[in-house]
Structures are given as structure tokens and as C-alpha cells.
Scaffold this active site. Sequence first.
Site, PDB file in Angstrom:
ATOM      1  N   HIS A  53      18.066-108.677 -41.513  1.00 35.38           N
ATOM      2  CA  HIS A  53      17.001-109.080 -40.668  1.00 35.38           C
ATOM      3  C   HIS A  53      16.541-107.096 -40.440  1.00 35.38           C
ATOM      4  O   HIS A  53      17.402-106.115 -41.227  1.00 35.38           O
ATOM      5  CB  HIS A  53      16.993-108.844 -39.539  1.00 35.38           C
ATOM      6  CG  HIS A  53      18.156-108.198 -38.659  1.00 35.38           C
ATOM      7  ND1 HIS A  53      17.228-106.686 -37.657  1.00 35.38           N
ATOM      8  CD2 HIS A  53      19.740-108.446 -37.849  1.00 35.38           C
ATOM      9  CE1 HIS A  53      19.144-106.336 -37.546  1.00 35.38           C
ATOM     10  NE2 HIS A  53      19.203-107.365 -36.992  1.00 35.38           N
ATOM     11  N   CYS A  72      25.450-107.732 -38.483  1.00 35.44           N
ATOM     12  CA  CYS A  72      24.277-107.603 -39.126  1.00 35.44           C
ATOM     13  C   CYS A  72      24.578-107.237 -39.614  1.00 35.44           C
ATOM     14  O   CYS A  72      24.581-105.921 -39.961  1.00 35.44           O
ATOM     15  CB  CYS A  72      22.838-108.023 -38.318  1.00 35.44           C
ATOM     16  SG  CYS A  72      23.162-110.188 -37.119  1.00 35.44           S
TER      17      CYS A  72
END
Length: 284
Positions: free
Chosen positions: A198, A214
Site C-alpha cells: 500500500h 505490510c
Amino acid sequence: MSKRAKRTKTETLALPMAARVAIGAVAVAALGYGLLSRPASVQPARKPSAQEARASSTPVYVSTPVHASAPAPAPIPAPAPLVEPPKAADGPAALVRQVVDYASRQTPGTVIIDTGNTFLYFVLNDRQAMRYGIGVGREGFTWSGQQTVARKAEWPDWHPPAEMVSRQPYLPRFMAGGPGNPLGARAMYLGETEYRIHGTNNPDTIGKRVSSGCIRLTNEDVVDLYERVKIGAKVIVLPATAARRPGTPPDAAFRLPDPASPSKRPLAANAQMPSSGPKIAEAR
């Protein structure tokens, strides 16, 4: 008149005639000698006219000749110092999105995440890849394995995982997508895990190990990657300590999980371990 008288008169007339001839010869000889002995450069004297006399009395000023100085030679610039380009893994420039030489056995469109060097590679062909600088999981929150892109979202909403909320009860249970959202402009969800590739609204964290597992890119880079990656694309996450022999592709050291394994999820246990890192870093 008697003959005697005539003879006397003739002799009297003849003498002056002979004298005149002799005198004339002498005069001609003298004139010729004068012409022959006079120098050729000597001109007869001539009295100057009044105008010439006035002109000769006027002073004439002659300026000193000015010699044009030669133009000064242009200074020779000093040679520029030889500056070697920065190494691929040195400095902020290495984190800028760029096409690099990258030998790989993976098919074009595969995403390879080099956790140890904080790079993400999008394979273009067997010799090149698009490289992005990324932020990865901090110590205790790294993982490795193979996943696929299950779905994609623009300006995604954020639902903090239950494990994260249990560690940080103050976190919101929901945050709508937008510039202030920790997931940034785009998100690509990996399989059935809670991990995502992301964006971020904190670009200073690129190149660092601060997340809870992440993979993050700048918003500009994640938008570029989002347009390239397809649903179902393979994502390979290399171990942080992956090593390889010289001459082998960078992803050759990665071993795919055993297909017979009962769980296809990556080692998420590490991501659930408590950490002493900054709370704000975990939230992001």
C-alpha cells in the site's frame, strides 16, 4: 681690284669663320659633357608657389601609430573532478523508482520483495525490472513466502487487524480512505492474509523497517505499481537474510512453500509478536 687685294680679303674672311667653327665645336663639347656628368636624380631647382610656401609652414601633427593588442587568451577551465555515480544501494537516490538490470526466472508481472534491501521489483522481462524503494516490517514483524494479489483498491478504508487493536487499544476501529489514511492512495491485498502492499502519507519511512508486516511505497510509486500489477499476480517475499551465490538470480535463494503444507498463509506468527517499537509506527 687686283688679285693681291682679293686674296688678302679672302684670307681675312676665312680666319674668323674657322675661329667661329672651332668655338662652336668647343661649346657643343662642353654642353655634351655637362649633360653626361649631371646626376639623374638631381632635378632643376624650382621656386615654390605662394600656396605651397604657406602649406609647408603649417605644422603637421602625426599621431603615434596604435598597435592593436592581441585578445587575451580565454582561461582554460579546470578539469571537472571525476565523480563516481552512487552505488545502487547507497543514498536516497537508490529508492527512486527506476528500471534496473534484474535477471530473474520469474514471468513478467511478478512482484519480488527484497526485504533485506528494502526494494520491490516488478519483473518486466528476464533481464530487467522496475525497482521501487519500500518500507518493510520492523524486527519481529517480517515474514517471507509466496502470495498472489487477491484484490486492489483505490484510496482504501482501513480496518486495523484485531491483533493490532489488542496491542494498541487506542487505535480507531475504522478509518475512511483519504489523504490522512495510513494505507495511502492505493492498496493491493495479498491472498487471504492481512498483509498489503500500500501507499503511505509518511514518505520518510521509505527505506526503513517500521511497519507491522505490510509493504509500503510512496503514494506516487504505489499508483504506478497499481497500474502495472494485475489481479492474481504472483508476489514473492524474500527473507530478510536471504543469501545467494554470485551469478544466480536474486530470487533463486527463495524456496517456495511446500504445496502439501496444510497452510498456504505466510508465517504470520511473527507479525503477532509484541514489539517495543514506536506505537505510531505500528499504527501505520
